[in-house]
Design a protein around this motif. Sequence first.
Motif, mmCIF file in Angstrom:
data_model
loop_
_atom_site.group_PDB
_atom_site.id
_atom_site.type_symbol
_atom_site.label_atom_id
_atom_site.label_comp_id
_atom_site.label_asym_id
_atom_site.label_seq_id
_atom_site.Cartn_x
_atom_site.Cartn_y
_atom_site.Cartn_z
ATOM 1 N N PHE A 200 0.826 -1.209 0.000
ATOM 2 C CA PHE A 200 0.000 0.000 0.000
ATOM 3 C C PHE A 200 0.859 1.257 0.000
ATOM 4 O O PHE A 200 0.345 2.361 0.070
ATOM 5 N N SER A 201 2.157 1.069 -0.079
ATOM 6 C CA SER A 201 3.042 2.218 -0.250
ATOM 7 C C SER A 201 2.847 2.781 -1.653
ATOM 8 O O SER A 201 2.764 2.036 -2.632
ATOM 9 N N SER A 202 2.770 4.086 -1.755
ATOM 10 C CA SER A 202 2.540 4.707 -3.068
ATOM 11 C C SER A 202 3.776 4.682 -3.942
ATOM 12 O O SER A 202 3.676 4.836 -5.162
ATOM 13 N N GLY A 203 4.959 4.492 -3.354
ATOM 14 C CA GLY A 203 6.168 4.422 -4.153
ATOM 15 C C GLY A 203 7.392 4.844 -3.368
ATOM 16 O O GLY A 203 7.319 5.116 -2.160
ATOM 17 N N VAL A 204 8.507 4.900 -4.048
ATOM 18 C CA VAL A 204 9.759 5.315 -3.419
ATOM 19 C C VAL A 204 10.486 6.289 -4.337
ATOM 20 O O VAL A 204 10.398 6.212 -5.561
ATOM 21 N N ALA A 205 11.221 7.209 -3.711
ATOM 22 C CA ALA A 205 12.018 8.160 -4.489
ATOM 23 C C ALA A 205 13.361 7.536 -4.819
ATOM 24 O O ALA A 205 13.918 6.758 -4.041
ATOM 25 N N TYR A 206 13.876 7.861 -5.993
ATOM 26 C CA TYR A 206 15.195 7.361 -6.379
ATOM 27 C C TYR A 206 15.843 8.357 -7.335
ATOM 28 O O TYR A 206 15.189 9.260 -7.858
ATOM 29 N N GLN A 207 17.116 8.179 -7.538
ATOM 30 C CA GLN A 207 17.854 9.045 -8.452
ATOM 31 C C GLN A 207 18.171 8.254 -9.720
ATOM 32 O O GLN A 207 18.734 7.161 -9.665
ATOM 33 N N SER A 208 17.774 8.790 -10.866
ATOM 34 C CA SER A 208 17.961 8.100 -12.135
ATOM 35 C C SER A 208 19.424 8.089 -12.535
ATOM 36 O O SER A 208 20.269 8.754 -11.921
#
Length: 558
Positions: A200-208
């Motif tokens: 149910f986590s909407s997502g995660v931040a990452y560096q491309s």
Amino acid sequence: MTSIGYQAFFFLGILLVLSVPLGWYIKQIMQGDIPKWMRWMQPVERLIYRILGPTAHSEMSAKKYVLNVVLLSSCSLIFLVGLLMIQHLLPGGSTFEPISFSLALNTATSFVTNTNWQAYSGETTLSNLSQAFGLTVQNFLSAGVGLAVVTALFRGFVQVKKPTLGNFWQDLTRGLLYLLLPLSFLMAIVLLSQGVVQTFSSGVAYQSLEGKDSWLYLGPAASQIAIKQLGTNGGGFFGANSAYPFENPTLISNFIENLAILLIPAALIWTFGFWVKEWKQGRTIMIVSLFFVVLAMIGVGMSEVQGPHFAQVLGHSNFEGKEVRFGIGWSSLWAVATTAASNGSVNAMLDSFTALGGAVPMFLMQLGEIIFGGVGSGLYGMLAFLLLAVFIAGLLVGRTPEYLGKKIEAFDIKMASIVILTPLLLTLFGTMALTIHPDVMKWLTNTGPHGFSEVLYGATSLANNNGSAFAGLTANITFINLLGSVLMGLSRFLPILAILYLAGNMANKKRVALNQGTLSTVSPTFVTMLMIIILVIGALSFLPALALGPIAEFFTIK
């Protein structure tokens, strides 16, 4: 035999092996004979009946059965439209933009009618709450409705002088509790093991890799993907559908999802044979279905392996729009399965298929989604064609046509004709409405024959409750949203109404004794006749349109 041939042979072999016992199991549960190993669910079933009250116990006429189907579907439609319209006000929806009424109506109609046409990208448009409690729930209910309707038709064929067809709420509950929920749970577990996300986590931040801050969308995908395939729904949690690694990460997940698309429709064919106590009747339909599927797999596979001339110059087949991990073989098999089974999910970009490689899936839909087809809806569509074949054969020999010991009369053929002609006429009407719209060229990414193919494919998908698209047609347009809602709704519920009234009429008939003049509906002659009738109706209806689109494109591409 090529690698694609081995893949198809292995796939269809596993499908047949699994479909027979599952067909028997479906017959048992829908007749109320729950196996011992599933009776632990019966307290839940009884609780549901207590909540529903007396309506869950009374026998229903065709009219009452129809009214209850419409009641559930109407309530589902209203609920889902409302949920989508206010999702930005609900938990987890604050980061999403409000959805327009036309898009909300189109999406709700799509999922209630088992079409799952998506004019949006799931992860960027809908919250996890909307996906889980809105779309996934409707995936179960719409498949359950189709299963209930075809069960009522089975009763119509076997009952004698009885004006009722069973109880809709019991049929729906048994299908959900003992078939769709357990299979979906097991499949979701397998998909999780392959890397499909479920959170149910909407997502995660990452560096491309370019050093930019990006966001990786997540959500409860595995649970929705399991029922989207098993219920022949097809709507993806993510915009790229089953071409996206988080929906379909491996060859194993690809095979399981592809198999799930056809599993229940294939099993229902055997269920029919077991139900009427003549398994050869199921064999007739299975032979016809496999004939068309095998031809389609050969057609798509050969078209993509050969590829256009510019692909040959590069020294390989047509890999454009396909995932490298699936290749041409599994992409071609999926394209055939998803359009044969009224599923609509994709693991490759159909707009990038060759002219004939895209024409074959389109034609499978134009046959009325009867070659396996959706859960329930595919089989009752095929049975409508079968009754038409029996009627024509009776005319040829000068006898009153009979099927399963019951005379086929004018009312029955009228109802069967509604089932056959509704998606056909809606497809042509939808194509006309899109083509004559003054802004149609603004909605297309291509012109010429391929542009027309995009329009024709879109109308075909909507009017046959499939949901797949060439992707060259801009879908989220108010006109297309409203037109699509009408096409999907009429194509779903007019045939259901006709099938239930047909079932009611058949149930009220007496049986006639078999004699030497009775037409055999399990002979090779009848199987061939049924194939010809299906082909002739499809060819006469759509050959001119196909000639303007994919056929013209085939002869113009160098």
